[in-house]
Scaffold this motif. Structure first.
Motif, PDB file in Angstrom:
ATOM      1  N   THR A  11       2.731  15.839   1.640  1.00 11.75           N
ATOM      2  CA  THR A  11       3.083  14.511   1.152  1.00 11.75           C
ATOM      3  C   THR A  11       4.355  14.309   1.901  1.00 11.75           C
ATOM      4  O   THR A  11       5.007  15.274   2.357  1.00 11.75           O
ATOM      5  CB  THR A  11       3.385  14.815  -0.361  1.00 11.75           C
ATOM      6  N   ARG A  12       4.768  13.280   2.056  1.00 15.83           N
ATOM      7  CA  ARG A  12       5.962  12.612   2.828  1.00 15.83           C
ATOM      8  C   ARG A  12       6.760  11.758   1.685  1.00 15.83           C
ATOM      9  O   ARG A  12       6.380  11.032   1.217  1.00 15.83           O
ATOM     10  CB  ARG A  12       5.990  11.836   3.723  1.00 15.83           C
ATOM     11  N   SER A  16       1.200  10.891  -0.660  1.00 15.52           N
ATOM     12  CA  SER A  16       0.112  11.375  -0.075  1.00 15.52           C
ATOM     13  C   SER A  16      -0.452  10.658   1.019  1.00 15.52           C
ATOM     14  O   SER A  16      -0.220   9.300   1.227  1.00 15.52           O
ATOM     15  CB  SER A  16      -0.953  11.609  -1.096  1.00 15.52           C
ATOM     16  N   ALA A  17      -0.924  11.380   2.001  1.00 18.52           N
ATOM     17  CA  ALA A  17      -1.576  10.687   3.075  1.00 18.52           C
ATOM     18  C   ALA A  17      -2.873   9.944   2.756  1.00 18.52           C
ATOM     19  O   ALA A  17      -3.399  10.166   2.001  1.00 18.52           O
ATOM     20  CB  ALA A  17      -2.086  11.845   4.261  1.00 18.52           C
ATOM     21  N   TRP A  78       1.046   7.445   6.278  1.00 17.16           N
ATOM     22  CA  TRP A  78       1.519   7.676   5.145  1.00 17.16           C
ATOM     23  C   TRP A  78       1.892   6.028   4.755  1.00 17.16           C
ATOM     24  O   TRP A  78       2.616   5.456   5.441  1.00 17.16           O
ATOM     25  CB  TRP A  78       2.765   8.607   5.200  1.00 17.16           C
TER      26      TRP A  78
END
Length: 335
Positions: A11-12, A16-17, A78
């Motif tokens: 995750t960023r 989540s992508a 993302w």
């Protein structure tokens, strides 16, 4: 030709992508494809994201802005927004173990990213707060509704927990403030068929046909604003099915829409993308409690919200029903 297997991606900032499949088509570059298929993001923004390494190929490698387009594969990115209005209320965690996180959600906070909300969602806030990237909601409640939401932690248990909903093995209790109806024979069980409104896709309506929505409605307290007779009541709502907007639609059909509802009985205009939300009039609906037998541990799980509804937050002049007005009858009647 089979597509490549999905790869785990971090995750960023709690997000989540997202993954998009690439079909055959006329595009010569990945940038052309993304700008065409996901136009909510401008071509310039996509180019900047690719330059920052925020668009990956099926193997998880960053793609530059001039990367050639390849069909029958996957791209990862993302989601982000240039700006989000802060939801000025905090969630709380009422329970956490190795299997579940149970959160007590405030009004106005969406459960999962959608539209104008990404960071300001319960899921993303909890991922940032707990550091658990594998959180997935076991069920959902409306953005306007406050109260309990359960998240699973372990991916291999998701199906078992989510099957509880499908098999109606979760006892859910809500509370709502709505107009008081002294002319009804309490408690009331509302049994009808709900489907999306043809006029407004956001709303549900009762239609002829086999019932698919079942709600038990019981008054708890009579409320008022200093009048001689109560104008409002607090109700316990026990849904036995889980249709979209079931509680809101059923109370509206009885002639007693939930206080501060922006959809029932009248759909209010949507806010412009840059317009600040009004947080002063929360929908008076609360997911009060959840009870189920845990399919993994075998334990009886029971959780209760610590939040409460607020009579003082009801919009002045909100829709009310004269005491002797008869409610609309569902197509199959009350049971």
């Amino acid at each position: 030709m089979s597509r490549p297997a999905r790869i785990p991606l971090p995750t960023r900032d709690g997000v989540s992508a997202s993954t998009v499949a690439t079909p055959s088509g006329p595009w010569t570059s990945v940038l052309d494809f993304l700008a065409d298929r996901i136009p909510a993001v401008t071509r310039e923004d996509w180019a900047q994201r690719m330059a920052r390494g925020e668009v990956l190929d099926a193997q998880g490698q960053p793609l530059p802005p001039d990367a050639p387009f390849k069909p029958q594969t996957r791209l990862h990115y993302w989601r982000s927004l240039p700006f989000e209005h802060r939801v000025p209320f905090e969630e709380s965690i009422v329970f956490q173990d190795e299997w579940l996180v149970v959160a007590d959600k405030p009004h106005f906070l969406p459960v999962t990213p959608k539209g104008r909300y990404i960071q300001e969602t319960l899921l993303v806030r909890l991922k940032r707060r707990t550091g658990i990237d594998t959180l997935v909601p076991m069920h959902r409640i409306d953005r306007e509704t406050a109260g309990l939401v359960v998240f699973t932690i372990q991916p291999h248990t998701r199906h078992a927990y989510q099957s509880l909903l499908r098999d109606h093995q979760i006892e859910k209790v809500y509370e709502a403030i709505a107009p008081w109806r002294p002319d009804l024979d309490w408690p009331v069980r509302r049994l009808s068929r709900l489907q999306e409104s043809e006029a407004h896709f956001m709303a549900m309506q009762e239609v002829p046909g086999e019932p698919n929505a079942d709600t038990l409605i019981e008054p708890l307290d009579l409320l008022g604003h200093g009048d001689d007779s109560p104008r409002w009541a607090r109700y316990r709502l026990t849904p036995r099915t889980g249709q979209k907007h079931q509680l809101r639609a059923h109370l509206c059909a009885l002639g007693m829409p939930i206080a501060n509802d922006q959809i029932y009985p009248t759909l209010q205009p949507a806010l412009a993308a840059d317009q600040a939300p009004d947080f002063s009039q929360p929908l008076q609906l609360l997911a009060r409690s959840l009870r189920f037998m845990d399919p993994i541990t075998g334990q009886l799980r029971e959780f209760h919200s610590q939040r409460s509804l607020n009579l003082d937050a009801i919009t002045p002049g909100a829709t009310q029903v004269p005491p002797q007005t008869k409610p609309a009858r569902p197509r199959h009647g009350d049971a």
